[in-house]
Scaffold this motif. Sequence first.
Motif, PDB file in Angstrom:
ATOM      1  N   GLU A   1      -8.240   3.253   5.647  1.00 36.88           N
ATOM      2  CA  GLU A   1      -8.641   2.605   4.379  1.00 36.88           C
ATOM      3  C   GLU A   1      -8.201   1.060   4.478  1.00 36.88           C
ATOM      4  N   SER A   2      -6.986   0.576   5.181  1.00 35.87           N
ATOM      5  CA  SER A   2      -6.759  -0.765   5.223  1.00 35.87           C
ATOM      6  C   SER A   2      -7.518  -1.590   6.346  1.00 35.87           C
ATOM      7  N   GLY A   3      -8.203  -0.699   6.979  1.00 29.90           N
ATOM      8  CA  GLY A   3      -8.875  -1.474   8.472  1.00 29.90           C
ATOM      9  C   GLY A   3      -7.862  -1.836   9.547  1.00 29.90           C
ATOM     10  N   LEU A   4      -6.683  -1.215   9.475  1.00 32.58           N
ATOM     11  CA  LEU A   4      -5.689  -1.402  10.463  1.00 32.58           C
ATOM     12  C   LEU A   4      -4.976  -0.159  11.303  1.00 32.58           C
ATOM     13  N   THR A   5      -4.283  -0.733  12.325  1.00 31.18           N
ATOM     14  CA  THR A   5      -3.775   0.199  13.208  1.00 31.18           C
ATOM     15  C   THR A   5      -2.145   0.333  12.935  1.00 31.18           C
ATOM     16  N   ALA A   6      -1.432   1.159  13.415  1.00 33.51           N
ATOM     17  CA  ALA A   6      -0.093   1.161  13.292  1.00 33.51           C
ATOM     18  C   ALA A   6       0.620   1.724  14.470  1.00 33.51           C
ATOM     19  N   GLU A   7       2.043   1.229  14.475  1.00 36.58           N
ATOM     20  CA  GLU A   7       2.956   1.843  15.446  1.00 36.58           C
ATOM     21  C   GLU A   7       4.191   2.057  14.650  1.00 36.58           C
ATOM     22  N   ILE A   8       4.622   3.504  15.264  1.00 28.94           N
ATOM     23  CA  ILE A   8       5.892   3.964  14.833  1.00 28.94           C
ATOM     24  C   ILE A   8       6.890   4.470  15.465  1.00 28.94           C
ATOM     25  N   ASP A   9       8.020   4.328  15.148  1.00 30.84           N
ATOM     26  CA  ASP A   9       9.042   4.478  16.312  1.00 30.84           C
ATOM     27  C   ASP A   9       9.813   5.909  15.949  1.00 30.84           C
ATOM     28  N   ALA A  10       9.732   6.808  16.713  1.00 31.21           N
ATOM     29  CA  ALA A  10      10.070   8.200  16.614  1.00 31.21           C
ATOM     30  C   ALA A  10      11.870   8.375  16.306  1.00 31.21           C
ATOM     31  N   ASP A  11      12.480   7.418  16.737  1.00 31.97           N
ATOM     32  CA  ASP A  11      13.838   7.181  16.604  1.00 31.97           C
ATOM     33  C   ASP A  11      14.297   7.024  15.284  1.00 31.97           C
ATOM     34  N   ALA A  12      13.384   6.250  14.642  1.00 27.24           N
ATOM     35  CA  ALA A  12      13.710   5.779  13.162  1.00 27.24           C
ATOM     36  C   ALA A  12      13.210   6.541  12.250  1.00 27.24           C
ATOM     37  N   LEU A  13      12.634   7.683  12.433  1.00 26.82           N
ATOM     38  CA  LEU A  13      12.002   8.725  11.530  1.00 26.82           C
ATOM     39  C   LEU A  13      13.349   9.347  10.969  1.00 26.82           C
ATOM     40  N   PRO A  14      13.326   9.581   9.547  1.00 26.16           N
ATOM     41  CA  PRO A  14      14.301  10.420   8.913  1.00 26.16           C
ATOM     42  C   PRO A  14      13.833  11.783   8.881  1.00 26.16           C
TER      43      PRO A  14
ATOM     44  N   ALA B   1       0.656  -1.206  -0.194  1.00 21.86           N
ATOM     45  CA  ALA B   1       0.000  -0.007  -0.107  1.00 21.86           C
ATOM     46  C   ALA B   1       0.895   1.270   0.226  1.00 21.86           C
ATOM     47  N   ALA B   2       0.305   2.158  -0.419  1.00 22.89           N
ATOM     48  CA  ALA B   2       1.025   3.591  -0.592  1.00 22.89           C
ATOM     49  C   ALA B   2       0.200   4.717  -0.722  1.00 22.89           C
ATOM     50  N   ILE B   3       0.563   5.934   0.053  1.00 21.75           N
ATOM     51  CA  ILE B   3      -0.099   7.212   0.147  1.00 21.75           C
ATOM     52  C   ILE B   3       1.142   8.308   0.170  1.00 21.75           C
ATOM     53  N   ASP B   4       0.886   9.508  -0.616  1.00 19.77           N
ATOM     54  CA  ASP B   4       1.749  10.578  -0.516  1.00 19.77           C
ATOM     55  C   ASP B   4       1.824  11.351   0.653  1.00 19.77           C
ATOM     56  N   LEU B   5       2.747  11.877   1.195  1.00 23.20           N
ATOM     57  CA  LEU B   5       2.504  12.653   2.333  1.00 23.20           C
ATOM     58  C   LEU B   5       2.412  14.242   2.151  1.00 23.20           C
ATOM     59  N   SER B   6       1.117  14.383   2.076  1.00 20.78           N
ATOM     60  CA  SER B   6       0.833  15.840   1.664  1.00 20.78           C
ATOM     61  C   SER B   6       0.143  16.476   2.970  1.00 20.78           C
ATOM     62  N   ASP B   7      -0.590  15.914   3.480  1.00 21.93           N
ATOM     63  CA  ASP B   7      -1.231  16.512   4.858  1.00 21.93           C
ATOM     64  C   ASP B   7      -0.183  16.090   6.085  1.00 21.93           C
ATOM     65  N   GLY B   8       0.774  15.527   6.115  1.00 23.41           N
ATOM     66  CA  GLY B   8       1.575  15.205   7.113  1.00 23.41           C
ATOM     67  C   GLY B   8       1.599  13.788   7.686  1.00 23.41           C
ATOM     68  N   LEU B   9       2.706  13.272   8.166  1.00 22.72           N
ATOM     69  CA  LEU B   9       2.772  11.625   8.296  1.00 22.72           C
ATOM     70  C   LEU B   9       1.557  11.245   9.445  1.00 22.72           C
ATOM     71  N   SER B  10       1.310  12.184  10.207  1.00 23.24           N
ATOM     72  CA  SER B  10       0.174  11.583  11.443  1.00 23.24           C
ATOM     73  C   SER B  10      -1.073  11.687  10.688  1.00 23.24           C
ATOM     74  N   THR B  11      -1.393  12.481   9.854  1.00 25.48           N
ATOM     75  CA  THR B  11      -2.773  12.398   9.124  1.00 25.48           C
ATOM     76  C   THR B  11      -2.821  11.369   8.053  1.00 25.48           C
ATOM     77  N   ASP B  12      -1.804  11.409   7.193  1.00 22.62           N
ATOM     78  CA  ASP B  12      -1.799  10.438   6.147  1.00 22.62           C
ATOM     79  C   ASP B  12      -1.543   8.952   6.422  1.00 22.62           C
ATOM     80  N   LEU B  13      -0.538   8.672   7.446  1.00 25.37           N
ATOM     81  CA  LEU B  13      -0.652   7.371   7.861  1.00 25.37           C
ATOM     82  C   LEU B  13      -2.139   6.973   8.735  1.00 25.37           C
ATOM     83  N   ALA B  14      -2.859   7.996   9.373  1.00 22.58           N
ATOM     84  CA  ALA B  14      -4.260   7.693   9.792  1.00 22.58           C
ATOM     85  C   ALA B  14      -5.130   7.234   8.584  1.00 22.58           C
ATOM     86  N   HIS B  15      -5.064   7.929   7.452  1.00 19.56           N
ATOM     87  CA  HIS B  15      -5.895   7.589   6.119  1.00 19.56           C
ATOM     88  C   HIS B  15      -5.690   6.363   5.701  1.00 19.56           C
ATOM     89  N   LEU B  16      -4.209   5.869   5.779  1.00 19.96           N
ATOM     90  CA  LEU B  16      -3.732   4.644   5.302  1.00 19.96           C
ATOM     91  C   LEU B  16      -4.345   3.394   6.152  1.00 19.96           C
TER      92      LEU B  16
END
Lengths: 331, 331
Positions: B245-258, B227-242
């Motif tokens: 649409e996929s019917g899932l949740t997500a966890e992300i690691d702040a230290d891994a963010l570029p 799956a993919a989405i472009d980051l136009s609204d911001g990571l927090s908003t666009d990841l929520a969209h994804l």
Amino acid sequence: MKGKEKSRRPKAVAAERELIAGIRRRADQLLMGRRKSGILTLGIGDDCAVLRPRRAKEIVVTTDLSLENVHFRRDWHPPQSVGHRCLARGLSDLAAMGARPEAAFLSLALPSALTGVWMDAFFDGFMALAKRYRVPLAGGDMAKSTTVVADIVLLGSVPRGKALLRSQARAGDLIYVTGALGGSAAELRALERKPKDFVGKDKLRHPHLYPEPRLAAGRKLTRLATAAIDLSDGLSTDLAHLCQESGLTAEIDADALPVDASATLEQALHGGEDYELLFTASAKTVVPDQLGGVSVHAIGRMKKPGKGPQVQLHHRGKRSALAAGGWEHFR
Amino acid sequence: MKGKEKSRRPKAVAAERELIAGIRRRADQLLMGRRKSGILTLGIGDDCAVLRPRRAKEIVVTTDLSLENVHFRRDWHPPQSVGHRCLARGLSDLAAMGARPEAAFLSLALPSALTGVWMDAFFDGFMALAKRYRVPLAGGDMAKSTTVVADIVLLGSVPRGKALLRSQARAGDLIYVTGALGGSAAELRALERKPKDFVGKDKLRHPHLYPEPRLAAGRKLTRLATAAIDLSDGLSTDLAHLCQESGLTAEIDADALPVDASATLEQALHGGEDYELLFTASAKTVVPDQLGGVSVHAIGRMKKPGKGPQVQLHHRGKRSALAAGGWEHFR
């Protein structure tokens, strides 16, 4: 400004998403039973919509802006009419190519105060026309603005090599128009005088508020016409466009024009937004009096370019140059 | 108002036509050498553009509004940047579908005073980016307005069934981003403080003024990503969209963010308009460190929906819910 206003306000963040979800529900209702026949395979909800074109078909694309205080006024045009006209402008361009509508995209910006009743009524008008011509709303964009901005995008399909162009008229071809001319300009003049009279009335005989795109006629024309254009800017301007693209001149007969019963000859010649079709066909082609449920009249003839004007008008035994007098921006 | 202002002023009528003729010349220059490889068979000059899709390809379509004082400010953004960003927004949506650009359509409304120098510079920025990605300007609309309104429409092609969707992520997939995040928000903040510093500078390292759509990376992702989405609204908003649409949740690691060298973690999490790609891939898929010339970082994992928040952030050993904090209209 995007960056400036941005801050963590998670409770309010849902507002745009809810509006879009509402539009998506309406679009989904419209899609019911449509997927089998159309080429749209993915509509609202992703970065792009996806269409699967049929073999031996071409895709045609048009975009048209509808701006408050330029193309409509909120105190003259009821929101249903704004929605109807927005979609009708694009459908009329498809009709002029002889195309079948496949998908609509709407970019809509409006003030926050209009996102309730006004926007609902806008979509009532938009969706009623979309339903009639079975065109799904497949995507778009949404933003906040101080005045209403709507940009309509339409994709249509047409058999390969059969799209009606402005550039293929030949010297000697007869010139035809569908329906009657000037009715939109006449109704607009009446609206200027008594705006409130028109709000909420039914949709019969409202050539300005609820113009009818000539899609059925356009599709039949792919087998008859050499060139076509829709009458959005006015006969004098649009015929000049067709002459220019075909490298020809034209002469038309004022007495042959199907002037709308409510309109003057001036309005029929220069009034825009009738959304009828102007087309040319070989003099040998038998063109019926009716096409797709609308009347057809021969009004003139295409000619080789010479010393005369681009468009010559015959009226009461006199000849005169018909200057493009329709609407253009940035005059 | 269209009807009201209309009258026979033939000498001035040419103004809009001349502007469009100028744009058409620029579009034609851009087309040189393009027709053979692309699917556009008819561009500016008729009621619609005509495209001839290839067999085994699907067409993807996106539209994006760029409004003065909403998406840009004329005192902050040079016109070249406004033109570049307008097109980049649409190209980024194509990138997020894994599509190849085929045709652009631009609906542009602006004040008469801007139809000279400002509009020329707008098209300089627009056409430079269009040329780089070989996307022809195939049509659009033009009108007069009090503030600048631009709506960009892009059509792209993608092998049948291969379009990257937001909805196909699976639980256990890893989450990746291209490039660095927050640079656009950081540059916008700097622009707010010292607007004039940026006008006329070169285009290197201007993630806000001249973002780069990740088209090459997107096309490679059709073989890697779920799956993919472009980051136009911001990571927090666009990841929520994804997630939605996929019917899932997500966890992300702040230290891994570029995080972009110029940006804060806040800006990387919530700043919009980076136009990087956010995508998911199976944990078994080998995803390279670079795709299409841009770096790729794994930042988290997709999960089945449970009691927790839609997006959970791990930061310095703590877990917290990451609320969508990016830009949305109508808050």
